[in-house]
Scaffold this motif. Structure first.
Motif, PDB file in Angstrom:
ATOM      1  N   LYS A 291     140.453  43.481  24.536  1.00 31.89           N
ATOM      2  CA  LYS A 291     139.773  44.111  24.799  1.00 31.89           C
ATOM      3  C   LYS A 291     138.265  43.643  24.038  1.00 31.89           C
ATOM      4  CE  LYS A 291     143.438  47.650  23.374  1.00 31.89           C
ATOM      5  NZ  LYS A 291     144.004  48.637  22.189  1.00 31.89           N
ATOM      6  N   ILE A 292     137.208  43.502  24.512  1.00 32.33           N
ATOM      7  CA  ILE A 292     136.602  42.820  23.614  1.00 32.33           C
ATOM      8  C   ILE A 292     135.369  43.605  23.035  1.00 32.33           C
ATOM      9  CG2 ILE A 292     134.296  41.586  25.125  1.00 32.33           C
ATOM     10  CD1 ILE A 292     136.165  41.106  27.499  1.00 32.33           C
ATOM     11  N   ALA A 293     134.811  42.864  22.045  1.00 31.69           N
ATOM     12  CA  ALA A 293     133.970  43.631  20.782  1.00 31.69           C
ATOM     13  C   ALA A 293     132.172  43.934  21.926  1.00 31.69           C
ATOM     14  CB  ALA A 293     133.053  43.072  19.657  1.00 31.69           C
ATOM     15  N   MET A 294     132.893  44.656  23.055  1.00 31.59           N
ATOM     16  CA  MET A 294     131.233  44.786  23.284  1.00 31.59           C
ATOM     17  C   MET A 294     131.110  46.264  23.901  1.00 31.59           C
ATOM     18  SD  MET A 294     132.005  42.851  27.243  1.00 31.59           S
ATOM     19  CE  MET A 294     130.103  43.230  28.103  1.00 31.59           C
ATOM     20  N   ARG A 295     129.205  46.346  24.676  1.00 25.81           N
ATOM     21  CA  ARG A 295     129.516  48.228  25.042  1.00 25.81           C
ATOM     22  C   ARG A 295     128.697  48.032  26.540  1.00 25.81           C
ATOM     23  NH1 ARG A 295     127.258  53.713  21.691  1.00 25.81           N
ATOM     24  NH2 ARG A 295     127.704  54.381  23.676  1.00 25.81           N
ATOM     25  N   PRO A 296     128.735  48.177  27.781  1.00 29.91           N
ATOM     26  CA  PRO A 296     129.714  48.302  27.743  1.00 29.91           C
ATOM     27  C   PRO A 296     130.931  47.374  28.645  1.00 29.91           C
ATOM     28  CG  PRO A 296     128.304  48.875  29.336  1.00 29.91           C
ATOM     29  CD  PRO A 296     127.446  48.670  28.442  1.00 29.91           C
ATOM     30  N   GLY A 297     132.195  47.409  28.708  1.00 30.92           N
ATOM     31  CA  GLY A 297     133.402  46.504  29.275  1.00 30.92           C
ATOM     32  C   GLY A 297     134.093  46.330  28.688  1.00 30.92           C
ATOM     33  N   ARG A 298     134.405  47.047  27.398  1.00 33.04           N
ATOM     34  CA  ARG A 298     135.596  46.945  26.193  1.00 33.04           C
ATOM     35  C   ARG A 298     136.580  46.110  27.173  1.00 33.04           C
ATOM     36  NH1 ARG A 298     139.275  49.803  22.639  1.00 33.04           N
ATOM     37  NH2 ARG A 298     138.851  48.575  20.098  1.00 33.04           N
ATOM     38  N   PRO A 299     137.972  46.420  28.781  1.00 35.52           N
ATOM     39  CA  PRO A 299     138.908  45.896  28.433  1.00 35.52           C
ATOM     40  C   PRO A 299     138.667  44.716  29.914  1.00 35.52           C
ATOM     41  CG  PRO A 299     138.681  48.362  29.777  1.00 35.52           C
ATOM     42  CD  PRO A 299     137.236  47.557  28.379  1.00 35.52           C
ATOM     43  N   MET A 300     139.537  44.133  29.644  1.00 38.16           N
ATOM     44  CA  MET A 300     139.411  43.304  31.034  1.00 38.16           C
ATOM     45  C   MET A 300     140.331  42.019  30.632  1.00 38.16           C
ATOM     46  SD  MET A 300     135.858  39.798  31.083  1.00 38.16           S
ATOM     47  CE  MET A 300     136.419  38.750  31.950  1.00 38.16           C
ATOM     48  N   ALA A 301     140.791  42.002  32.364  1.00 37.12           N
ATOM     49  CA  ALA A 301     141.954  40.497  32.029  1.00 37.12           C
ATOM     50  C   ALA A 301     142.073  39.249  32.259  1.00 37.12           C
ATOM     51  CB  ALA A 301     142.888  41.599  33.237  1.00 37.12           C
ATOM     52  N   ILE A 302     142.134  38.143  32.328  1.00 31.24           N
ATOM     53  CA  ILE A 302     141.950  37.549  32.054  1.00 31.24           C
ATOM     54  C   ILE A 302     143.414  36.375  33.079  1.00 31.24           C
ATOM     55  CG2 ILE A 302     141.520  36.104  29.714  1.00 31.24           C
ATOM     56  CD1 ILE A 302     139.381  35.401  32.849  1.00 31.24           C
ATOM     57  N   GLY A 303     143.319  35.519  33.511  1.00 30.05           N
ATOM     58  CA  GLY A 303     144.576  34.319  33.753  1.00 30.05           C
ATOM     59  C   GLY A 303     144.375  33.306  34.506  1.00 30.05           C
ATOM     60  N   GLY A 360     112.957  53.192  19.240  1.00 29.23           N
ATOM     61  CA  GLY A 360     114.134  52.651  18.612  1.00 29.23           C
ATOM     62  C   GLY A 360     115.711  52.478  18.664  1.00 29.23           C
ATOM     63  N   LEU A 361     116.399  51.097  18.770  1.00 28.13           N
ATOM     64  CA  LEU A 361     117.613  52.183  19.055  1.00 28.13           C
ATOM     65  C   LEU A 361     118.708  51.473  17.940  1.00 28.13           C
ATOM     66  CD1 LEU A 361     117.015  49.578  22.076  1.00 28.13           C
ATOM     67  CD2 LEU A 361     117.277  51.220  22.440  1.00 28.13           C
ATOM     68  N   ARG A 362     120.163  52.997  18.113  1.00 31.92           N
ATOM     69  CA  ARG A 362     121.163  52.976  17.249  1.00 31.92           C
ATOM     70  C   ARG A 362     122.169  51.603  17.957  1.00 31.92           C
ATOM     71  NH1 ARG A 362     120.750  56.516  13.281  1.00 31.92           N
ATOM     72  NH2 ARG A 362     123.152  56.197  13.361  1.00 31.92           N
ATOM     73  N   LYS A 363     122.918  50.292  16.679  1.00 29.97           N
ATOM     74  CA  LYS A 363     122.989  49.221  17.456  1.00 29.97           C
ATOM     75  C   LYS A 363     124.308  49.363  16.726  1.00 29.97           C
ATOM     76  CE  LYS A 363     124.937  45.381  19.285  1.00 29.97           C
ATOM     77  NZ  LYS A 363     125.642  45.250  17.596  1.00 29.97           N
ATOM     78  N   LYS A 364     125.421  49.251  15.893  1.00 31.07           N
ATOM     79  CA  LYS A 364     126.196  48.921  15.608  1.00 31.07           C
ATOM     80  C   LYS A 364     127.103  47.506  15.437  1.00 31.07           C
ATOM     81  CE  LYS A 364     130.567  50.503  15.329  1.00 31.07           C
ATOM     82  NZ  LYS A 364     132.492  51.464  15.376  1.00 31.07           N
ATOM     83  N   HIS A 409     122.574  41.689  20.525  1.00 32.00           N
ATOM     84  CA  HIS A 409     123.792  40.871  19.596  1.00 32.00           C
ATOM     85  C   HIS A 409     125.246  41.020  18.490  1.00 32.00           C
ATOM     86  CE1 HIS A 409     122.488  37.202  22.704  1.00 32.00           C
ATOM     87  NE2 HIS A 409     120.839  37.648  22.094  1.00 32.00           N
ATOM     88  N   HIS A 410     126.378  40.926  19.054  1.00 29.30           N
ATOM     89  CA  HIS A 410     127.039  40.625  18.104  1.00 29.30           C
ATOM     90  C   HIS A 410     127.060  41.378  16.731  1.00 29.30           C
ATOM     91  CE1 HIS A 410     131.276  40.345  17.076  1.00 29.30           C
ATOM     92  NE2 HIS A 410     131.228  40.259  15.663  1.00 29.30           N
ATOM     93  N   GLY A 411     125.805  40.510  15.501  1.00 31.06           N
ATOM     94  CA  GLY A 411     125.281  40.110  15.033  1.00 31.06           C
ATOM     95  C   GLY A 411     124.637  41.620  14.358  1.00 31.06           C
ATOM     96  N   GLN A 412     123.608  42.158  15.399  1.00 28.62           N
ATOM     97  CA  GLN A 412     122.171  43.113  14.906  1.00 28.62           C
ATOM     98  C   GLN A 412     123.075  43.911  14.915  1.00 28.62           C
ATOM     99  OE1 GLN A 412     120.341  41.619  18.657  1.00 28.62           O
ATOM    100  NE2 GLN A 412     118.510  43.205  18.573  1.00 28.62           N
TER     101      GLN A 412
END
Length: 430
Positions: A291-303, A360-364, A409-412
């Motif tokens: 579960k990646i801390a991103m939007r869009p695209g949270r679920p992902m499988a890798i391996g 303006g853009l709302r961002k968490k 970005h992540h901390g923005q």
């Protein structure tokens, strides 16, 4: 020795598969993916977009002789007067490919064309537009127009014999093919093309040409994935739409693992979806579900998945979400660079564009967001970006309207109108 997924995860500081920052996911994937080893030689006209396998060493000096950078007159710098015009007699003419080899006494010059070999003893070129001819046919050179050595290209100044013209890992571009030709290289050693198989999963998906029943949709993901892979220059195997059936999924994964270096799926990795895809992935290899801390695209499988009965044959798996926009965003965020690395290409980050955000853009804070934007020149000449509207992960039209991704970005946090934001232009996403 190949590392297990657990070993790779232990090297990632603060690794949490249930809340994984984009940067950590990218670091994990970079540690996971292997590079192709097979090398082949191809004609340079077949080398565009291929990855150079070995450093290309120049066997000649480029240029091979001192030559003129201008149309004008070649002369000795020591003949130039400091206090007035210099008058020179013309000893002859040198053309590109036809070197002047006659004597050039002191006080003489040679009419010369761009690219022509410099006659022996001459070291300077005066462009013809700065000269005049007097009544006696002498060339008049004004004082102070040129200095000794001006407008002369030195032998080997572009490339000296033994220099590396291109380094291994280079993704060959049009200018590189011209460089190869300038060195007399008819063929070049490149890594073999990466082989990538992909398919979509879901009982609700239909291929183009099939009638749609209630609750069914046409599969758009295979076409966007095909297009993104094609632009990367890999060999592509489209396995179509695979239903949420264990046997059908097992057969698709088995076929993909047997013939491809990487396998990409869309759908079947989100919480709440039928778990057949995830279970078959886990049965056939070593797979993590993020579960990646991103939007869009949270679920992902890798391996990695293996061909049954051939444990040494592994393919890297990228299980992408099913929503159309999320598929494209996760491909650009993670899969693109991974496939280039597997192809042998040296890492080269896409150059971001700084643009003024028109609204303006709302961002968490605490996640990376990718918003679709339209970049244009503002009234002040600066780049500006306008968001396409609704940013739902199923609105594929928004990606078609956009010409870039706004990366928050992540901390923005929130963005105010007039703030600078980072944009990845689609034209740079090769």
């Amino acid at each position: 020795m190949t590392q297990t997924l657990e070993q790779i995860a232990s090297c990632i500081s603060g690794y949490d598969p249930n809340a994984l920052p984009v940067a950590q996911a990218q670091e994990f994937i970079a540690r996971l993916v292997p590079k192709v080893q097979a090398v082949e030689r191809v004609a340079i006209r077949s080398a565009l977009g291929r990855v150079l396998a070995r450093d290309l060493i120049s066997g000649i000096d480029v240029p091979s002789h001192d030559n003129s950078a201008m149309d004008g007159f070649a002369l000795r710098g020591m003949d130039l007067a400091d206090d007035g015009p210099t008058l020179l007699a013309v000893a002859g003419t040198g053309l590109a490919g036809q070197q002047f080899t006659g004597p050039v006494p002191p006080g003489h010059c040679v009419r010369i064309m761009t690219g022509a070999v410099m006659p022996d003893g001459l070291d300077t070129v005066i462009p013809q537009e700065f000269t005049t001819l007097n009544a006696e046919g002498l060339v008049s050179v004004p004082a102070g127009i040129v200095r000794t050595g001006d407008n002369r290209r030195l032998r080997g100044e572009d490339l000296a014999r033994g220099d590396a013209a291109l380094h291994a890992g280079r993704l060959l571009r049009p200018a590189d093919l011209g460089l190869l030709a300038s060195l007399g290289q008819a063929e070049v050693a490149v890594f073999r093309r990466l082989r990538v198989a992909f398919f979509s999963t879901g009982d609700e998906l239909r291929s183009i040409g099939e009638p749609l029943g209630e609750g069914e949709v046409y599969d758009s993901n295979r076409y966007t994935i095909w297009a993104m892979l094609t632009r990367l220059g890999v060999d592509v195997l489209d396995l179509g739409v695979v239903r949420d059936d264990p046997q059908a999924l097992r057969e698709a994964f088995t076929r993909a693992a047997a013939c491809a270096d990487a396998v990409i799926t869309s759908g079947g990795v989100s919480v709440g979806e039928a778990d057949h895809t995830k279970r078959i992935m886990a049965e056939l290899g070593e797979v993590l579900f993020w579960k990646i801390a991103m939007r869009p695209g949270r679920p992902m499988a890798i391996g990695k998945i293996c061909e049954p009965g051939n444990a040494g044959r592994e393919a890297i798996l990228f299980g992408l979400p099913g929503n159309p926009v999320a598929v494209m965003v996760t491909f650009y965020a993670f899969v693109r660079d991974a496939l280039l690395a597997m192809s042998g290409a040296t890492a080269e980050a896409l150059p971001p564009l700084q643009a003024v955000c028109t609204t303006g853009l709302r961002k968490k804070a605490g996640r990376t967001e990718y918003q679709r934007g339209i970049v244009s020149r503002g009234p002040d000449g600066r780049w500006q970006v306008e968001i396409t509207g609704s940013q739902g992960s199923g609105i594929l039209r928004s990606m078609s309207q956009a010409n870039g991704l706004v990366v928050l970005h992540h901390g923005q946090g929130h963005v105010a109108a007039g703030d600078l934001v980072e944009v990845l232009p689609f034209d740079g996403l090769t």
